[in-house]
Design a protein around this motif. Structure first.
Motif, mmCIF file in Angstrom:
data_model
loop_
_atom_site.group_PDB
_atom_site.id
_atom_site.type_symbol
_atom_site.label_atom_id
_atom_site.label_comp_id
_atom_site.label_asym_id
_atom_site.label_seq_id
_atom_site.Cartn_x
_atom_site.Cartn_y
_atom_site.Cartn_z
ATOM 1 N N TYR A 1 -6.307 -5.129 -1.913
ATOM 2 C CA TYR A 1 -5.382 -4.454 -1.481
ATOM 3 C C TYR A 1 -4.394 -3.910 -2.230
ATOM 4 O O TYR A 1 -3.633 -4.458 -2.789
ATOM 5 C CB TYR A 1 -4.623 -5.479 -0.395
ATOM 6 C CG TYR A 1 -5.678 -5.875 0.591
ATOM 7 C CD1 TYR A 1 -6.223 -5.311 1.790
ATOM 8 C CD2 TYR A 1 -6.379 -7.201 0.473
ATOM 9 C CE1 TYR A 1 -7.125 -5.645 2.540
ATOM 10 C CE2 TYR A 1 -7.111 -7.584 1.309
ATOM 11 C CZ TYR A 1 -7.794 -6.918 2.280
ATOM 12 O OH TYR A 1 -8.571 -7.240 3.230
ATOM 13 N N CYS A 2 -4.738 -2.507 -2.518
ATOM 14 C CA CYS A 2 -3.896 -1.734 -3.302
ATOM 15 C C CYS A 2 -4.026 -1.837 -4.904
ATOM 16 O O CYS A 2 -3.690 -2.954 -5.467
ATOM 17 C CB CYS A 2 -2.437 -1.611 -2.962
ATOM 18 S SG CYS A 2 -1.617 -0.074 -3.634
ATOM 19 N N VAL B 1 2.675 6.563 3.707
ATOM 20 C CA VAL B 1 1.218 6.672 3.762
ATOM 21 C C VAL B 1 0.852 7.604 5.124
ATOM 22 O O VAL B 1 1.137 7.328 6.036
ATOM 23 C CB VAL B 1 0.654 5.648 4.157
ATOM 24 C CG1 VAL B 1 -0.981 5.780 4.423
ATOM 25 C CG2 VAL B 1 0.627 4.533 2.769
ATOM 26 N N SER C 1 0.813 -1.212 -0.058
ATOM 27 C CA SER C 1 0.057 0.035 -0.044
ATOM 28 C C SER C 1 0.732 1.227 -0.029
ATOM 29 O O SER C 1 2.161 1.293 0.625
ATOM 30 C CB SER C 1 -0.996 -0.015 1.243
ATOM 31 O OG SER C 1 -1.300 1.448 1.450
ATOM 32 N N MET D 1 -5.543 0.348 12.955
ATOM 33 C CA MET D 1 -4.373 -0.130 11.907
ATOM 34 C C MET D 1 -3.626 -1.261 12.361
ATOM 35 O O MET D 1 -3.167 -2.040 11.563
ATOM 36 C CB MET D 1 -3.582 1.306 11.669
ATOM 37 C CG MET D 1 -4.282 2.524 11.172
ATOM 38 S SD MET D 1 -5.841 2.062 9.582
ATOM 39 C CE MET D 1 -4.458 2.040 8.417
ATOM 40 N N MET E 1 -9.077 -1.569 0.272
ATOM 41 C CA MET E 1 -8.917 -1.386 1.634
ATOM 42 C C MET E 1 -7.491 -1.419 2.335
ATOM 43 O O MET E 1 -7.505 -1.437 3.392
ATOM 44 C CB MET E 1 -9.571 -2.566 2.172
ATOM 45 C CG MET E 1 -11.120 -2.388 2.391
ATOM 46 S SD MET E 1 -11.442 -0.801 3.368
ATOM 47 C CE MET E 1 -13.059 -1.356 4.014
ATOM 48 N N ALA E 2 -6.497 -1.151 1.491
ATOM 49 C CA ALA E 2 -5.075 -1.159 2.044
ATOM 50 C C ALA E 2 -4.914 0.303 2.754
ATOM 51 O O ALA E 2 -5.750 1.058 2.560
ATOM 52 C CB ALA E 2 -4.197 -1.484 1.001
ATOM 53 N N GLU E 3 -3.770 0.397 3.474
ATOM 54 C CA GLU E 3 -3.856 1.507 4.382
ATOM 55 C C GLU E 3 -4.032 2.947 3.798
ATOM 56 O O GLU E 3 -4.671 3.631 4.367
ATOM 57 C CB GLU E 3 -2.204 1.459 4.982
ATOM 58 C CG GLU E 3 -2.122 0.403 5.934
ATOM 59 C CD GLU E 3 -1.555 -0.948 5.516
ATOM 60 O OE1 GLU E 3 -1.702 -1.179 4.098
ATOM 61 O OE2 GLU E 3 -1.404 -1.860 6.245
ATOM 62 N N SER E 4 -3.323 3.095 2.639
ATOM 63 C CA SER E 4 -3.518 4.470 2.105
ATOM 64 C C SER E 4 -5.117 4.817 1.697
ATOM 65 O O SER E 4 -5.289 5.865 2.143
ATOM 66 C CB SER E 4 -2.867 4.468 0.682
ATOM 67 O OG SER E 4 -2.779 5.703 0.024
ATOM 68 N N CYS E 5 -5.630 3.785 1.230
ATOM 69 C CA CYS E 5 -7.124 4.294 0.925
ATOM 70 C C CYS E 5 -7.818 4.111 2.335
ATOM 71 O O CYS E 5 -8.807 5.013 2.481
ATOM 72 C CB CYS E 5 -7.809 3.051 -0.279
ATOM 73 S SG CYS E 5 -7.033 3.339 -1.711
ATOM 74 N N GLN E 6 -7.543 3.427 3.385
ATOM 75 C CA GLN E 6 -8.276 3.166 4.599
ATOM 76 C C GLN E 6 -8.152 4.696 5.229
ATOM 77 O O GLN E 6 -9.304 5.212 5.811
ATOM 78 C CB GLN E 6 -7.614 2.328 5.556
ATOM 79 C CG GLN E 6 -8.156 0.902 5.558
ATOM 80 C CD GLN E 6 -7.935 0.202 6.581
ATOM 81 O OE1 GLN E 6 -8.025 0.583 7.730
ATOM 82 N NE2 GLN E 6 -7.650 -1.182 6.358
ATOM 83 N N VAL E 7 -6.886 5.090 5.282
ATOM 84 C CA VAL E 7 -6.753 6.640 6.123
ATOM 85 C C VAL E 7 -7.467 7.553 5.296
ATOM 86 O O VAL E 7 -7.517 8.666 5.752
ATOM 87 C CB VAL E 7 -5.288 6.907 6.325
ATOM 88 C CG1 VAL E 7 -4.598 5.818 7.301
ATOM 89 C CG2 VAL E 7 -4.422 7.107 4.971
ATOM 90 N N ALA E 8 -7.941 7.472 4.007
ATOM 91 C CA ALA E 8 -8.642 8.432 3.047
ATOM 92 C C ALA E 8 -10.139 8.164 2.851
ATOM 93 O O ALA E 8 -10.815 8.644 2.331
ATOM 94 C CB ALA E 8 -7.929 8.370 1.724
#
Ligand SMILES: Cc1cc2nc3c(=O)[nH]c(=O)nc-3n(C[C@H](O)[C@H](O)[C@H](O)COP(=O)(O)O)c2cc1C
Ligand code: SF4
Ligand code: FES
Lengths: 517, 155
Positions: free
Chosen positions: B118-119, A417, A188, A428, B80-87
């Protein structure tokens, strides 16, 4: 009939932002006015907050119009047909002067936004091909020496010195050897591999061809994840073009190198190099125990040079300009440049290729402009899903492999990120465990089962059940994963989990003391 | 499989069979041509590639991409990977489930399949998703609602 040449990216993300619709609207608007429009579909500069970025050359300088949409086609064309620099609300002046681009030290991405991805003419007109040309004048050993002297370390995560790997494969005795590019880019926050493959595939091909000459390989594979269909298509077109031009296949000097794209099938673990080799062989992507290392017994049991896209992509530049030029950039044992990928909740997200050494603060706050939400930055996860969450107090850390390792963090593939203060790092951390459980190849018990237990333990902590015992259990589990895993999926999942726990105990409902091991 | 499908598979086998590591490219080719990987290709593949049936089934089940059921009319893959989750990806996935009335991975009367991925390599413009193979970036809840509506009309 007047004629006009414009440049517009065809990168898949820019297409998702409307680039194809802009292209169509411009063609219609041009036809209505009887203007002969040549619209060159280039790669993207990676300044995504400005995309779709339309460019025009005025007196030898590229001028930009940012965030152009189809509805702008008419007014944009009017502005472009007038003499001089375009006057339009979306005009942003000379592109090279954009501060975020000016600060960069682009080596791998020197052609980004300038050339058409599959055009050999564009590639060579912008410096492509010189590395291979020089490599042909050197002995194989001299090429390996050049890579060794450059200080290049693998960009796929582990940062192992590339030259040592090349020497091992070169010196291995075998009738057949392979060169394999790991283009599984599952982390990611990372997209630099995708941008090379979609935007400058000939650079990757040139790097792999140089490697093949140096180590004596006749067959190469590029293993691309299935989530990147445009990269697959562009690479295949570029391979065909390179074959037609005599770069691939049997070349004029009688040397043979065939290159083939293989597509993954949705498994994160296939980014691990031995799992990837299993997958190319047509098997389940399970991790192999090392030794033997792939450099000695890799694909189909033969000596195999495995590198990430960015590692191969650095090679033509190193050969063209000499090892010393590359070696002169960077800090400590991290030499050359790394294309940092700024993602998540960030205002100016995109690709920032810089020599190693700037701080996270410079990258996230100065270049990236802080969060897109406008809320305060809370932390950044650096190095993908297995990387640590870095708190603001460590934002003065220079982006360098050793400096990060010293603080139990890692640079990995260079993905950053950004998260604002609304993100709960307890959640997280839970996700990191769940991801490990979902993507485990199944070989090691701690990774396969321990990660599922990890999710449950974190849930109990978050629900304040028997907190003290469960925190101890979580640390114990992380320890087991760290030491008892065959590969870094299980072995590094403790990084995001424990960094979150260490720096943000309040997100787990804990005091700093309670979060201690 | 009907006769036409069998011919398709036979032709793909002829193309790939002798390539090193042919199984994955073959499975992709079969899924591209038929939309899924029917169970009855397993004996054919195992014979042509000199693998046991268990090995072939093991490979098909290992990878997330291969479908052993016919696909739904529409597919939505939310990153649903981190970058998209935090956004804001969580909200998008919840919204999709609510509007389509189905849970992750389910297909309601063959119309929709919603999957988490995931990404997608679009993290500079998170959150991202794929609707019927098409990438969308910086997706807001309003935009997702629009996309689903226009997709439903196109059914
Ligand atoms: C779980 C896991 C996933 C990985 N994913 C990738 C990947 O997507 N791309 C990559 O180049 N390396 C990935 N790696 C690292 C590779 O195993 C390997 O170190 C790398 O491809 C070697 O190339 P380099 O020398 O250019 O870094 C991964 C490793 C692990 C443990
Ligand atoms: S740590 Fe996990 S992914 Fe890695 S080899 Fe072990 S089970 Fe497989
Ligand atoms: S994390 Fe969603 S596109 Fe990369």
């Amino acid at each position: 009939m007047s004629a006009l040449t414009l440049y517009l990216p065809q990168d898949s993300v820019v297409v998702a932002m409307g680039a194809d619709a802009v292209a169509d609207a411009l063609q219609v608007a041009a036809a209505t006015r009887g203007v002969a429009l040549e619209l060159r579909r280039t790669s993207s500069r990676g300044l995504f907050w400005l995309e779709p970025l339309l460019e025009v050359e005025v007196a030898g300088v590229r001028h930009g119009l940012a965030a152009v949409q189809a509805a702008d086609a008419d007014s944009v064309l009017t502005a472009l047909l007038a003499a001089g620099a375009p006057m339009h609300p979306k005009a942003i002046g000379p592109v090279a002067e954009i501060p975020q681009l000016k600060r960069q030290q682009r080596q791998i991405f020197s052609r980004a936004g300038l050339t058409r991805p599959v055009s050999l003419d564009d590639y060579q007109a912008h410096g492509g091909g010189r590395g291979l040309q020089r490599a042909r004048t050197l002995s194989a050993a001299a090429v390996v020496e050049e890579v060794l002297q450059s200080g290049l370390r693998g960009r796929g995560g582990a940062a192992f010195p590339a030259g040592i790997k090349w020497r091992t494969v070169q010196q291995a005795q075998s009738a057949s050897k392979y060169v394999v590019c790991n283009a599984d880019e599952g982390d990611s926050g990372t997209f630099a591999d995708r941008m090379v493959m979609e935007g400058d595939p000939l650079l990757l091909i040139e790097g792999m061809k140089i490697a093949a000459l140096a180590v004596g390989a006749t067959q190469g594979y590029i293993y691309v994840r299935s989530e990147y269909p445009q990269a697959v298509a562009t690479l295949r077109a570029a391979i065909a073009a390179a074959e037609a031009a005599g770069w691939l296949g049997e070349d004029a000097s009688g040397q043979t190198f065939h290159l083939e794209v293989r597509v993954g099938a949705g498994a994160y673990i296939c980014g691990e190099e031995t799992a990837m080799l299993e997958s190319i062989e047509g098997k389940r992507g399970t991790v192999r125990a090392k030794p033997p290392i792939p450099a000695l017994a890799g694909l189909f049991g033969q000596p195999t040079l495995v590198h990430n896209v960015l590692s191969f992509a650095a090679v033509p530049g190193i050969l063209a300009d000499g090892a010393a030029t590359y070696q002169a950039m960077g800090m400590g044992r991290s030499r050359g440049t790394l294309p940092f990928q700024l993602a998540g909740n960030v205002r100016f997200g995109g690709l920032y290729e810089l020599a190693f050494g700037p701080t996270l603060h410079e990258l996230v706050n100065e270049l990236g402009g802080g969060t897109r939400s406008g809320r305060p930055v809370k932390a950044a996860q650096v190095g993908g899903p297995l990387g640590a969450w870095v708190p603001l107090s460590d934002f003065d850390l220079p982006l360098d492999y050793e400096a990060f390792a010293a603080r139990q963090a890692m640079l990995g593939h260079g993905g950053v990120v950004v998260a604002d203060d609304s993100v709960n790092l307890g959640q997280m951390a839970r996700f990191a465990m769940a991801f490990c459980a979902e993507e485990s190849c199944g070989k090691c018990t701690p990774c396969r089962i321990g990660s599922t237990r990890g999710v449950e333990v974190i849930d109990r902590i978050l629900h304040k059940q028997d907190t003290h015992a469960n925190v101890a259990l979580l640390h114990d589990l992380c320890d087991t994963l760290l030491h008892g895993s065959l590969c870094a999926l299980g072995g590094m999942t403790p990084y995001p989990v424990q960094s979150a726990l260490r720096h943000f105990p309040q997100d787990f409902g804990l005091t700093p003391e309670e979060a201690q091991p | 499989m009907n006769e036409q499908q069998q011919q398709v598979v036979a032709a793909l086998l002829a193309t790939w069979q002798h390539q090193p590591g042919a199984l994955l490219p073959l499975l992709h080719a079969i899924q591209d041509a038929l939309g899924w990987v029917p169970e009855d290709v397993v004996p054919q593949l195992s014979q042509a590639l000199n693998l046991s049936r268990a090995e072939v089934v093991g490979v098909i089940s290992f990878y997330h991409d291969f479908r052993t059921q016919p696909p739904a009319a529409h597919s939505l893959r939310v990153c649903m990977a981190e970058s998209c989750q935090v956004a804001g990806a969580e909200a998008l996935s919840a919204l999709a489930g609510q509007q389509l009335g189905i849970r992750e991975g389910e297909t309601a009367d063959g119309q929709w399949q919603v999957r988490l991925v995931y990404c997608l390599g679009a993290c500079a413009c998170s959150p991202a998703l794929q609707l019927d193979g098409q990438l969308h970036v910086q997706v807001t809840p309003e935009r997702l609602t629009q996309l689903l509506a226009s997709s439903r009309e196109g059914v």
